[in-house]
Design a protein around this motif. Structure first.
Motif, mmCIF file in Angstrom:
data_model
loop_
_atom_site.group_PDB
_atom_site.id
_atom_site.type_symbol
_atom_site.label_atom_id
_atom_site.label_comp_id
_atom_site.label_asym_id
_atom_site.label_seq_id
_atom_site.Cartn_x
_atom_site.Cartn_y
_atom_site.Cartn_z
ATOM 1 N N LYS A 57 0.894 -1.240 -0.140
ATOM 2 C CA LYS A 57 -0.023 -0.116 0.014
ATOM 3 C C LYS A 57 0.826 1.249 -0.085
ATOM 4 C CE LYS A 57 -3.865 -2.080 2.533
ATOM 5 N NZ LYS A 57 -4.738 -1.676 3.681
ATOM 6 N N LYS A 58 2.085 1.345 0.380
ATOM 7 C CA LYS A 58 2.934 2.462 0.785
ATOM 8 C C LYS A 58 3.460 3.003 -0.397
ATOM 9 C CE LYS A 58 4.484 1.180 5.293
ATOM 10 N NZ LYS A 58 5.490 0.812 6.102
ATOM 11 N N HIS A 59 3.452 1.805 -1.818
ATOM 12 C CA HIS A 59 4.039 2.186 -2.959
ATOM 13 C C HIS A 59 3.103 2.180 -4.061
ATOM 14 C CE1 HIS A 59 8.151 2.384 -1.365
ATOM 15 N NE2 HIS A 59 7.988 1.464 -0.765
ATOM 16 N N MET A 60 1.873 1.909 -3.588
ATOM 17 C CA MET A 60 0.621 1.544 -4.708
ATOM 18 C C MET A 60 0.584 2.927 -5.657
ATOM 19 S SD MET A 60 -1.455 -0.571 -5.751
ATOM 20 C CE MET A 60 -1.662 -1.981 -4.577
ATOM 21 N N LEU A 61 0.833 4.011 -4.856
ATOM 22 C CA LEU A 61 0.179 5.176 -5.635
ATOM 23 C C LEU A 61 1.541 5.812 -6.194
ATOM 24 C CD1 LEU A 61 -2.535 6.540 -3.415
ATOM 25 C CD2 LEU A 61 -2.829 5.249 -5.393
ATOM 26 N N ASP A 62 2.529 5.318 -6.115
ATOM 27 C CA ASP A 62 3.989 6.053 -6.430
ATOM 28 C C ASP A 62 3.708 6.523 -7.913
ATOM 29 O OD1 ASP A 62 4.848 5.495 -4.149
ATOM 30 O OD2 ASP A 62 6.312 4.065 -4.333
ATOM 31 N N ASP A 63 3.477 5.627 -8.935
ATOM 32 C CA ASP A 63 3.284 5.949 -10.136
ATOM 33 C C ASP A 63 1.792 5.851 -10.538
ATOM 34 O OD1 ASP A 63 3.449 6.393 -12.896
ATOM 35 O OD2 ASP A 63 5.153 5.248 -13.111
ATOM 36 N N PRO A 64 0.945 6.655 -10.997
ATOM 37 C CA PRO A 64 -0.255 6.655 -11.302
ATOM 38 C C PRO A 64 -0.471 5.776 -12.521
ATOM 39 C CG PRO A 64 0.090 8.912 -10.744
ATOM 40 C CD PRO A 64 1.467 8.256 -10.840
ATOM 41 N N ALA A 65 0.345 5.574 -13.255
ATOM 42 C CA ALA A 65 0.199 5.079 -14.573
ATOM 43 C C ALA A 65 0.371 3.554 -14.158
ATOM 44 C CB ALA A 65 1.469 5.267 -15.784
ATOM 45 N N LEU A 66 0.702 2.914 -13.089
ATOM 46 C CA LEU A 66 1.034 1.732 -12.676
ATOM 47 C C LEU A 66 0.035 1.141 -11.899
ATOM 48 C CD1 LEU A 66 5.056 1.579 -12.686
ATOM 49 C CD2 LEU A 66 3.457 0.954 -14.467
ATOM 50 N N ILE A 67 -0.913 2.135 -11.415
ATOM 51 C CA ILE A 67 -1.558 1.601 -10.012
ATOM 52 C C ILE A 67 -2.540 0.481 -10.415
ATOM 53 C CG2 ILE A 67 -3.879 2.481 -8.903
ATOM 54 C CD1 ILE A 67 -2.508 5.291 -8.902
ATOM 55 N N GLU A 68 -3.249 0.591 -11.775
ATOM 56 C CA GLU A 68 -4.105 -0.603 -12.135
ATOM 57 C C GLU A 68 -3.502 -1.904 -12.294
ATOM 58 O OE1 GLU A 68 -7.931 -2.529 -12.707
ATOM 59 O OE2 GLU A 68 -7.427 -0.365 -11.993
ATOM 60 N N MET A 69 -2.281 -1.726 -12.879
ATOM 61 C CA MET A 69 -1.429 -3.033 -13.056
ATOM 62 C C MET A 69 -1.026 -3.510 -11.611
ATOM 63 S SD MET A 69 1.944 -4.255 -12.595
ATOM 64 C CE MET A 69 3.124 -2.687 -12.738
ATOM 65 N N LYS A 70 -0.655 -2.874 -10.856
ATOM 66 C CA LYS A 70 -0.373 -3.360 -9.164
ATOM 67 C C LYS A 70 -1.732 -3.749 -8.728
ATOM 68 C CE LYS A 70 3.299 0.076 -8.444
ATOM 69 N NZ LYS A 70 3.603 1.506 -7.421
ATOM 70 N N ARG A 71 -2.924 -3.410 -8.939
ATOM 71 C CA ARG A 71 -4.004 -3.973 -8.440
ATOM 72 C C ARG A 71 -4.251 -5.295 -8.994
ATOM 73 N NH1 ARG A 71 -7.403 1.738 -8.168
ATOM 74 N NH2 ARG A 71 -6.769 2.492 -6.310
ATOM 75 N N LYS A 72 -4.224 -5.365 -10.192
ATOM 76 C CA LYS A 72 -4.392 -6.759 -10.725
ATOM 77 C C LYS A 72 -3.342 -7.694 -10.400
ATOM 78 C CE LYS A 72 -6.733 -4.895 -14.991
ATOM 79 N NZ LYS A 72 -6.607 -4.700 -16.456
ATOM 80 N N ALA A 73 -2.235 -7.347 -10.375
ATOM 81 C CA ALA A 73 -1.180 -8.157 -9.811
ATOM 82 C C ALA A 73 -1.360 -8.728 -8.210
ATOM 83 C CB ALA A 73 0.246 -7.362 -10.099
ATOM 84 N N ASN A 74 -2.130 -7.924 -7.374
ATOM 85 C CA ASN A 74 -2.246 -8.203 -6.202
ATOM 86 C C ASN A 74 -3.353 -9.267 -6.189
ATOM 87 O OD1 ASN A 74 -0.051 -6.958 -5.017
ATOM 88 N ND2 ASN A 74 -1.381 -5.146 -4.238
#
Length: 234
Positions: A57-74
């Motif tokens: 969660k601490k790094h979820m919003l670091d790069d707005p372009a990668l937020i959706e990719m990170k959520r899907k990966a989780n």
């Protein structure tokens, strides 16, 4: 449910277990942050370990372009954990603080970072609905001197790190029952917080014993009636 000190935690745990519990050392599964496979310095510690990677969660919003990719990966990682738990006979290590421990500002002493009640509850519900009986144990690890993280959370890969040689230790306490820890709670939110606190308090108590044994140089004499230490090597 464990505290988390460095990216070397999985390697340290495996090394401390391999002499007496080689099967567990080899087959234990670790839920790890993405840095263990993206940071060149941390990659070697991941070799030979069974990892399920998640984005903190601490790094979820670091790069707005990668937020959706990170959520899907989780989401994929959670499904993988559910599949493993349904198969039974699995041990999964997870650090519900969402990051590495760091020194306390006022004292400079290292302490386990607070657990995130939502992360604890997600894993508890995952275990409860897996089919085979699930058990949750608090584990403490002390090994930060090997490769201390920066004093503050950094977004970028490539942190300045110092690697050293130092004593390490782990401790596991008996299972913490959700019903016992939350008996006095009036609503689900309070119950989540109470259960998370019960696990965290156990980890902290064990960590204090490890700190006395390693940093206080008391060795096995640091053992208490609740935490009995042993030495895997002669």
């Amino acid at each position: 449910m464990s505290n988390h000190q460095t990216e070397a935690d999985p390697a340290v745990i495996s090394l401390l277990l391999e002499l007496r519990l080689p099967y567990i050392a080899e087959n234990l599964i670790y839920v790890a942050g993405d840095r263990v496979i993206t940071d060149p310095l941390c990659k070697p510690f991941s070799i030979g370990r069974n990892l399920i990677c998640v984005y903190s969660k601490k790094h979820m919003l670091d790069d707005p372009a990668l937020i959706e990719m990170k959520r899907k990966a989780n989401t994929r990682s959670l499904k993988e954990m559910a599949t493993l738990l349904r198969s039974g006979s699995q041990i999964i290590w997870i650090a519900p603080s969402g990051g590495r421990d760091r020194p306390v500002a006022n004292s400079g002493e290292w302490e386990p970072a607070p657990f995130d009640p939502s992360s604890v509850d997600n894993m508890r519900r995952l275990a409860d609905h897996s089919g085979p009986p699930g058990h949750i144990y608090p584990l403490a690890i002390l090994c930060h001197d090997i490769m201390p993280p920066p004093l503050k959370v950094e977004k970028e890969i490539g942190e300045k790190r110092i690697i050293s040689y130092h004593g390490t230790g782990i401790s596991v306490a008996p299972e913490v029952s959700f019903s016992n820890a939350t008996a006095a709670c009036e609503n689900p939110e309070k119950a989540k917080e109470a259960y998370s606190k019960a696990l965290y308090d156990s980890v902290t108590n064990q960590y204090d014993v490890l700190k006395s044994a390693i940093h206080g140089k008391k060795g096995l004499q640091a053992s208490t009636p609740v935490v009995s230490l042993s030495q895997p090597w002669k």
